[in-house]
Write an enzyme that holds these catalytic residues in place. Structure first.
Site, PDB file in Angstrom:
ATOM      1  N   ASN A  10       0.845  -1.195   0.000  1.00  0.00           N
ATOM      2  CA  ASN A  10       0.000   0.000   0.000  1.00  0.00           C
ATOM      3  C   ASN A  10       0.878   1.243   0.000  1.00  0.00           C
ATOM      4  O   ASN A  10       1.509   1.552   1.006  1.00  0.00           O
ATOM      5  CB  ASN A  10      -0.894  -0.026   1.259  1.00  0.00           C
ATOM      6  CG  ASN A  10      -1.739   1.221   1.394  1.00  0.00           C
ATOM      7  OD1 ASN A  10      -1.955   1.945   0.414  1.00  0.00           O
ATOM      8  ND2 ASN A  10      -2.231   1.479   2.594  1.00  0.00           N
ATOM      9  N   LYS A  12       0.002   4.251  -0.080  1.00  0.00           N
ATOM     10  CA  LYS A  12      -0.653   5.403   0.562  1.00  0.00           C
ATOM     11  C   LYS A  12      -0.573   6.627  -0.373  1.00  0.00           C
ATOM     12  O   LYS A  12      -0.639   6.455  -1.581  1.00  0.00           O
ATOM     13  CB  LYS A  12      -0.035   5.687   1.931  1.00  0.00           C
ATOM     14  CG  LYS A  12       0.022   4.424   2.796  1.00  0.00           C
ATOM     15  CD  LYS A  12       0.266   4.699   4.228  1.00  0.00           C
ATOM     16  CE  LYS A  12       0.403   3.384   4.969  1.00  0.00           C
ATOM     17  NZ  LYS A  12      -0.089   3.430   6.307  1.00  0.00           N
ATOM     18  N   HIS A 101      -9.682   1.422   5.163  1.00  0.00           N
ATOM     19  CA  HIS A 101      -8.378   1.602   5.814  1.00  0.00           C
ATOM     20  C   HIS A 101      -8.533   2.566   6.994  1.00  0.00           C
ATOM     21  O   HIS A 101      -9.276   3.552   6.900  1.00  0.00           O
ATOM     22  CB  HIS A 101      -7.350   2.138   4.810  1.00  0.00           C
ATOM     23  CG  HIS A 101      -5.952   2.054   5.339  1.00  0.00           C
ATOM     24  ND1 HIS A 101      -5.458   2.941   6.265  1.00  0.00           N
ATOM     25  CD2 HIS A 101      -4.956   1.162   5.100  1.00  0.00           C
ATOM     26  CE1 HIS A 101      -4.204   2.601   6.564  1.00  0.00           C
ATOM     27  NE2 HIS A 101      -3.883   1.524   5.869  1.00  0.00           N
ATOM     28  N   GLU A 103      -6.790   4.869   8.157  1.00  0.00           N
ATOM     29  CA  GLU A 103      -6.480   6.283   7.928  1.00  0.00           C
ATOM     30  C   GLU A 103      -7.690   7.005   7.341  1.00  0.00           C
ATOM     31  O   GLU A 103      -7.938   8.173   7.630  1.00  0.00           O
ATOM     32  CB  GLU A 103      -5.250   6.405   7.012  1.00  0.00           C
ATOM     33  CG  GLU A 103      -3.970   6.062   7.771  1.00  0.00           C
ATOM     34  CD  GLU A 103      -2.853   5.492   6.906  1.00  0.00           C
ATOM     35  OE1 GLU A 103      -2.953   5.534   5.676  1.00  0.00           O
ATOM     36  OE2 GLU A 103      -1.873   4.985   7.488  1.00  0.00           O
ATOM     37  N   GLU A 178      -5.575  -5.064  11.181  1.00  0.00           N
ATOM     38  CA  GLU A 178      -4.536  -4.060  11.427  1.00  0.00           C
ATOM     39  C   GLU A 178      -4.847  -3.304  12.717  1.00  0.00           C
ATOM     40  O   GLU A 178      -5.651  -2.357  12.698  1.00  0.00           O
ATOM     41  CB  GLU A 178      -4.501  -3.044  10.283  1.00  0.00           C
ATOM     42  CG  GLU A 178      -4.266  -3.635   8.920  1.00  0.00           C
ATOM     43  CD  GLU A 178      -3.784  -2.575   7.942  1.00  0.00           C
ATOM     44  OE1 GLU A 178      -2.611  -2.614   7.576  1.00  0.00           O
ATOM     45  OE2 GLU A 178      -4.577  -1.695   7.582  1.00  0.00           O
ATOM     46  N   GLY A 184       2.011   2.439  10.914  1.00  0.00           N
ATOM     47  CA  GLY A 184       2.902   3.584  10.712  1.00  0.00           C
ATOM     48  C   GLY A 184       3.675   4.002  11.945  1.00  0.00           C
ATOM     49  O   GLY A 184       4.273   5.070  11.981  1.00  0.00           O
ATOM     50  N   SER A 221       3.100  -1.898  10.557  1.00  0.00           N
ATOM     51  CA  SER A 221       4.550  -1.871  10.739  1.00  0.00           C
ATOM     52  C   SER A 221       5.232  -3.190  10.369  1.00  0.00           C
ATOM     53  O   SER A 221       6.149  -3.639  11.053  1.00  0.00           O
ATOM     54  CB  SER A 221       4.899  -1.464  12.173  1.00  0.00           C
ATOM     55  OG  SER A 221       4.478  -0.141  12.407  1.00  0.00           O
TER      56      SER A 221
HETATM   57  P1  PGA Z   1       2.508   0.522   7.794  1.00  0.00           P
HETATM   58  O1  PGA Z   1       1.091   0.667   7.122  1.00  0.00           O
HETATM   59  O2  PGA Z   1       3.128  -0.741   7.259  1.00  0.00           O
HETATM   60  O3  PGA Z   1       3.242   1.743   7.402  1.00  0.00           O
HETATM   61  O4  PGA Z   1       2.294   0.409   9.271  1.00  0.00           O
HETATM   62  C1  PGA Z   1       0.216  -0.392   7.053  1.00  0.00           C
HETATM   63  C2  PGA Z   1      -1.033  -0.014   6.303  1.00  0.00           C
HETATM   64  O5  PGA Z   1      -0.978   0.592   5.220  1.00  0.00           O
HETATM   65  O6  PGA Z   1      -2.097  -0.299   6.764  1.00  0.00           O
END
Ligand code: PGA
Length: 262
Positions: A10, A12, A101, A103, A178, A184, A221
């Site tokens: 991903n 982002k 997601h 976010e 998640e 992140g 992460s």
């Molecule tokens: P990350 O993101 O690996 O940076 O923690 C995970 C995600 O996109 O959900």
């Protein structure tokens, strides 16, 4: 050999230019091509790069690489300025859609009701849905029962109507577990806790009213240092990778490590 794992990269809201996007995409494709693992590798770039990348000849020559969108809108008609429909994505050759997601839930106030509409629209159009779920730190601190209750409730809302209205094909739904506090932050969940939650999710979905058997993957992460600790467990069907998916060396090592596990 264990069951096929899935890696979802991903990106982002990155990178800033198409040139960089092509370069990251090519790197991912090259490593994926070299290892040719028994692994499904999915890249989720921002919408603006999808059509260019999906049309590139190199994708077509590598059958193991797939595309995901990072979101999808629930309506299929015209008057929704700024939104992208499931049909548009499907017609572009995009196979998966990440939905819900954290976010987007947090910063764009996406509700379970909106997410449910997106899940149903995606499935109806023939996209494979990657539904993201997970608890925040306040709930995690209340203990395992509280987390299970929260996850059960989230599944109930986000997958409402799914078993009645849709005959799900194999692999058309993936659940990405998640925990919010691990995304992140550099602090992943422990593999043991992730396994326990994933077992719970699978058990919940196998029972009525769902009777579904989707792949359930872990995200939060994940990088080349910890991916093996997660993927070596047969319960964990793959990983959703955020920040590490735009680091050339990380992409290479993650794919290579996964190739050795499957
Ligand atoms: P990350 O993101 O690996 O940076 O923690 C995970 C995600 O996109 O959900």
């Amino acid at each position: 050999m264990s069951a096929k794992k899935i890696l979802i990269f991903n990106w982002k809201m990155a990178p800033d230019s198409l040139k960089e996007a092509i370069s990251f995409f090519e790197r991912t494709r090259t490593y994926a091509d070299k290892t040719r693992t028994n692994t499904e590798i999915v890249v989720a770039p921002p919408f603006v790069y999808l059509s260019n990348l999906a049309a590139s000849a190199s994708v077509k020559s590598y059958s193991g690489l797939r595309f995901a969108s990072q979101d999808v809108f629930w309506e299929d008609s015209v008057a929704y300025t700024g939104e992208i429909s499931a049909s548009m994505l499907k017609n572009l050759g995009v196979e998966y859609a990440i939905i819900g997601h954290s976010e987007r839930r947090k910063y764009l106030n996406e509700t379970d009701e909106m997410i449910n509409k997106k899940v149903l629209a995606g499935l109806k159009t023939g996209l494979k849905v990657i539904l993201c779920i997970g608890e925040d730190l306040i709930i995690r601190r209340r203990g395992k029962k509280a987390v299970e209750e929260f996850i059960k409730n989230q599944l109930e809302k986000d997958l409402k109507g799914i078993s009645k209205s849709y005959k799900l094909k194999a692999n058309s739904l993936i659940i990405a577990y998640e925990p919010l506090w691990s995304i992140g932050t550099g602090h992943s969940d422990t593999p043991q806790d992730a396994v326990e939650m994933i077992r719970f999710i699978k058990k919940t979905l196998l029972a009525k009213p769902y009777t579904l058997n989707p792949k359930v993957i872990y995200g939060g992460s994940v990088d080349s240092k910890n991916i093996a600790d997660f993927l070596k467990h047969p319960e964990i069907d793959g990983a959703l990778i955020g920040h590490a998916s735009l680091k050339a060396e990380e992409i290479k090592r993650i794919i290579e490590i996964t190739a050795k596990i499957v």
